[in-house]
Design a protein around this motif. Structure first.
Motif, PDB file in Angstrom:
ATOM      1  N   GLU A  95       0.828  -1.206   0.000  1.00 47.87           N
ATOM      2  CA  GLU A  95       0.000   0.000   0.000  1.00 47.87           C
ATOM      3  C   GLU A  95       0.861   1.254   0.000  1.00 47.87           C
ATOM      4  O   GLU A  95       0.581   2.229  -0.718  1.00 47.87           O
ATOM      5  CB  GLU A  95      -0.931   0.018   1.230  1.00 47.87           C
ATOM      6  CG  GLU A  95      -2.034  -1.013   1.197  1.00 47.87           C
ATOM      7  CD  GLU A  95      -1.570  -2.376   1.702  1.00 47.87           C
ATOM      8  OE1 GLU A  95      -0.378  -2.494   2.059  1.00 47.87           O
ATOM      9  OE2 GLU A  95      -2.393  -3.314   1.729  1.00 47.87           O
ATOM     10  N   GLU A  96       1.926   1.247   0.796  1.00 43.92           N
ATOM     11  CA  GLU A  96       2.823   2.414   0.856  1.00 43.92           C
ATOM     12  C   GLU A  96       3.573   2.605  -0.462  1.00 43.92           C
ATOM     13  O   GLU A  96       3.800   3.739  -0.906  1.00 43.92           O
ATOM     14  CB  GLU A  96       3.806   2.245   2.020  1.00 43.92           C
ATOM     15  CG  GLU A  96       3.144   2.396   3.387  1.00 43.92           C
ATOM     16  CD  GLU A  96       4.034   1.935   4.531  1.00 43.92           C
ATOM     17  OE1 GLU A  96       3.830   2.419   5.655  1.00 43.92           O
ATOM     18  OE2 GLU A  96       4.913   1.073   4.311  1.00 43.92           O
ATOM     19  N   ILE A  97       3.938   1.506  -1.106  1.00 44.69           N
ATOM     20  CA  ILE A  97       4.628   1.585  -2.398  1.00 44.69           C
ATOM     21  C   ILE A  97       3.702   2.185  -3.459  1.00 44.69           C
ATOM     22  O   ILE A  97       4.100   3.071  -4.227  1.00 44.69           O
ATOM     23  CB  ILE A  97       5.115   0.190  -2.844  1.00 44.69           C
ATOM     24  CG1 ILE A  97       6.183  -0.348  -1.867  1.00 44.69           C
ATOM     25  CG2 ILE A  97       5.665   0.235  -4.265  1.00 44.69           C
ATOM     26  CD1 ILE A  97       7.416   0.515  -1.749  1.00 44.69           C
ATOM     27  N   ILE A  98       2.457   1.701  -3.495  1.00 44.71           N
ATOM     28  CA  ILE A  98       1.484   2.213  -4.458  1.00 44.71           C
ATOM     29  C   ILE A  98       1.249   3.711  -4.237  1.00 44.71           C
ATOM     30  O   ILE A  98       1.203   4.504  -5.184  1.00 44.71           O
ATOM     31  CB  ILE A  98       0.138   1.457  -4.336  1.00 44.71           C
ATOM     32  CG1 ILE A  98       0.281   0.028  -4.879  1.00 44.71           C
ATOM     33  CG2 ILE A  98      -0.983   2.194  -5.060  1.00 44.71           C
ATOM     34  CD1 ILE A  98       0.404  -0.059  -6.384  1.00 44.71           C
ATOM     35  N   SER A  99       1.108   4.121  -2.974  1.00 41.10           N
ATOM     36  CA  SER A  99       0.857   5.531  -2.657  1.00 41.10           C
ATOM     37  C   SER A  99       2.022   6.415  -3.098  1.00 41.10           C
ATOM     38  O   SER A  99       1.830   7.485  -3.675  1.00 41.10           O
ATOM     39  CB  SER A  99       0.610   5.683  -1.153  1.00 41.10           C
ATOM     40  OG  SER A  99       0.345   7.021  -0.826  1.00 41.10           O
TER      41      SER A  99
END
Length: 583
Positions: free
Chosen positions: A54-58
């Motif tokens: 999720e942090e990578i996508i954001s």
């Protein structure tokens, strides 16, 4: 004339470091590993468990300036899934979401592949607008949405098998419309799918914590939207076609004991259902539009009502001062703010605090939303001449100690409420003004004498509701110095603010739940003297500022610094772009 140089795009690793997700040392380790594995930095960080997907996508969304979403069923239009064949969707790791004109929004895990987007444009004949999401989500929804056909020839549509998945015990109507004819009931209940669909819409709205359910016809479809934390979200369980409109409206009208043949006039009613063993009241309202009737169901769920002053968001100082005023035996206490700012909930919570067997408490409401023990509640009925003023006169002959008036709408009600507060009663009510000082000016505009206002009003509480940050996707960041300066805050290198990335738990909004921000104006001797001079709102604000009163914006930014809400949310609730410096 020289062309402006292209803005340099931030590096992916730097974005992660700046957001506090990884450290400089962890970035160096990941880059070393990436050079060995020849993989992508994001994949390496997830494998090393230094960052979540999720942090990578954001972060990737921020770098590429492409929006990101957490896929869920309501975001995908099943009727356009077949635009891209299943084999291509699986090979490219994409799934179509919706189409507006020639623009096709496609969820992808790899927006950097320009050739992929070009191929999709050729296949679909559309302009491709990519949005980022997790590859695992794409796999899940490809399986679900292409499951009913070969190579995506037939996407999921509304059918009996879908609707019949709702068990009868999930939601039960407590009060059916007894006045509806047998023929009408049979017509509406021709097949259980419509009943199941209506139950599903209501059940999902209640379980998602919605305050209202909107069912509205569009040009080609029937739209369902839920108002959650003050914001409307489209939440169709699947595509609803317009031919379902009449049956759904008829079913709801039967539940609300209304005339299903009347479609040209607005109608109001009440529905009571049980869900998960609890009774929930729904206020039904219909409105004829050029496309057909629109329905709004207001959900009054006692389980979700917070009637405790300690849990509404008051800071300690404001709460202490407000409780001190509530314990006075007489006076007029006003709560002010726009519609939907939580004024009535605050008054209920105040009554909940001070109610006792030794006090006779009477409320006058339109309508009565929540029933409280040891309190006599009266509902206004304007149609039969039972107005706030008329009920209030009668209530004062009932030997009350405390009276709550749902709203002061006119001079007559204001005068009676003020006289009651001056003759030994504690009166609580609401006014529609934007700030606490505006309440004084509003009473003056109604024609109330300044000496009566000065003697009766003990305090004015202004409030708004702001969305809190979702705990499931909450993350911290370092605010830029320019932002800190624009807010008038002292520079602080240790300052960390919070925001939500967006997840399934919060409809991708980054917010879940709400709390209040408040300003409390307590009438002291200086303010009483000023009121006698018939002051303007600006003069009252200037005088209050001189004695150190905190305003709504101060309380809002205090909650931002505590990590409870965001600057953008305070901006949305309190300011226009011009007021906020266009930030």
């Amino acid at each position: 004339m020289k062309a402006e140089p292209k803005r340099q795009r931030a590096k992916f690793g730097e974005i992660l470091v700046q957001a506090g997700i990884i450290t400089e040392q962890q970035l160096e380790l990941a880059l070393t590993q990436q050079r060995k594995s020849k993989g992508r930095l994001g994949e390496v960080l997830v494998e090393m468990e230094l960052a979540s997907s999720e942090e990578i996508i954001s972060a990737l969304s921020q770098q590429l300036e492409i929006p990101h979403v957490w896929l869920r069923r309501g975001l995908i239009d099943p009727t356009i899934v077949t635009t891209i064949p299943k084999a291509k969707a699986e090979a490219f790791k994409v799934i179509p979401m919706f189409k507006v004109g020639r623009a096709l929004t496609v969820a992808t895990a790899d927006p950097q592949s320009i050739f992929l987007l070009d191929d999709l444009a050729k296949i679909t004949g559309c302009e491709i607008q990519p949005v980022l999401c997790r590859a695992s989500d794409i796999d899940t929804f490809i399986e679900e949405y292409y499951a009913t056909g070969e190579d995506g020839e037939k996407a999921q549509t509304l059918d009996d098998s879908f609707l019949s998945t709702l068990e009868e015990s999930d939601l039960e109507v407590v009060e059916e419309g007894a006045q509806a004819s047998i023929e009408e009931l049979e017509k509406v209940a021709e097949g259980s799918p419509i009943i199941n669909l209506v139950n599903l819409i209501i059940r999902n709205g209640i379980r998602d914590g919605a305050s209202d359910i909107h069912i509205e016809p569009d040009l080609k479809t029937l739209r369902v939207r839920y108002r959650i934390d003050g914001i409307l979200f489209e939440a169709n369980p699947t595509v609803l076609t317009l031919d379902l409109h009449s049956a759904i409206i008829s079913r709801l009208k039967v539940m609300a004991n209304l005339d299903i043949a009347e479609r040209r006039m607005p109608q109001d009613g009440r529905i009571r259902v049980t869900i998960d063993g609890n009774e929930v009241d729904l206020r039904f309202s219909s409105m004829p539009t050029i496309l057909g009737e629109k329905i709004v169901l207001r959900i009054l769920d006692r389980r979700s009502a917070v009637l405790d002053l300690l849990k509404l968001g008051f800071n300690e100082e404001t709460l202490t001062r407000f409780k001190k005023v509530l314990l006075r035996p007489y006076g007029l206490i006003l709560t002010v703010g726009p519609t939907g700012s939580g004024k009535t909930t605050t008054l209920y919570s105040a009554l909940n605090l001070i109610r006792s067997m030794e006090k006779n408490i009477v409320t006058i409401e339109d309508p009565v939303e929540y029933q409280l023990e040891i309190i006599n509640q009266v509902q206004v009925e304007e149609k039969v001449g039972l107005s706030f003023a008329k009920v209030l006169r009668s209530v004062l002959r009932q030997d009350p100690d405390i009276v709550m008036v749902g709203e002061i709408r006119d001079r007559e009600t204001a005068e009676i409420a003020i006289q009651a507060s001056l003759t030994g009663h504690l009166v609580l009510s609401t006014l529609h003004t934007n700030e606490s000082s505006g309440a004084i000016a509003r009473l003056l505009d109604m024609g109330i004498e300044p000496f009566l206002i000065s003697s009766s009003v003990t305090c004015v509480l202004a409030q708004r509701l702001v969305r809190t940050i979702c705990e499931e996707c909450k993350t911290e960041y370092i605010p830029p110095d320019s932002l800190v300066q624009s807010l008038g805050w002292e520079p602080d290198k240790k300052l960390r603010l919070s925001q939500g990335r967006g997840c399934d738990n919060c409809y991708d909004s980054g917010h879940k739940g709400r709390l209040g921000i408040y300003e409390l104006l307590v009438t002291d001797e200086e303010l009483q003297a000023l009121i006698l001079k018939n002051p303007s709102t600006e003069e009252i604000q200037k005088q209050r500022r001189s004695v150190g009163q905190k305003f709504l914006v101060d309380d809002g930014f205090d909650k931002v610094r505590k990590g409870l809400t965001t600057i953008e949310e305070i901006k949305r609730v309190l300011f226009s772009e011009q007021d906020f410096g266009g930030m």
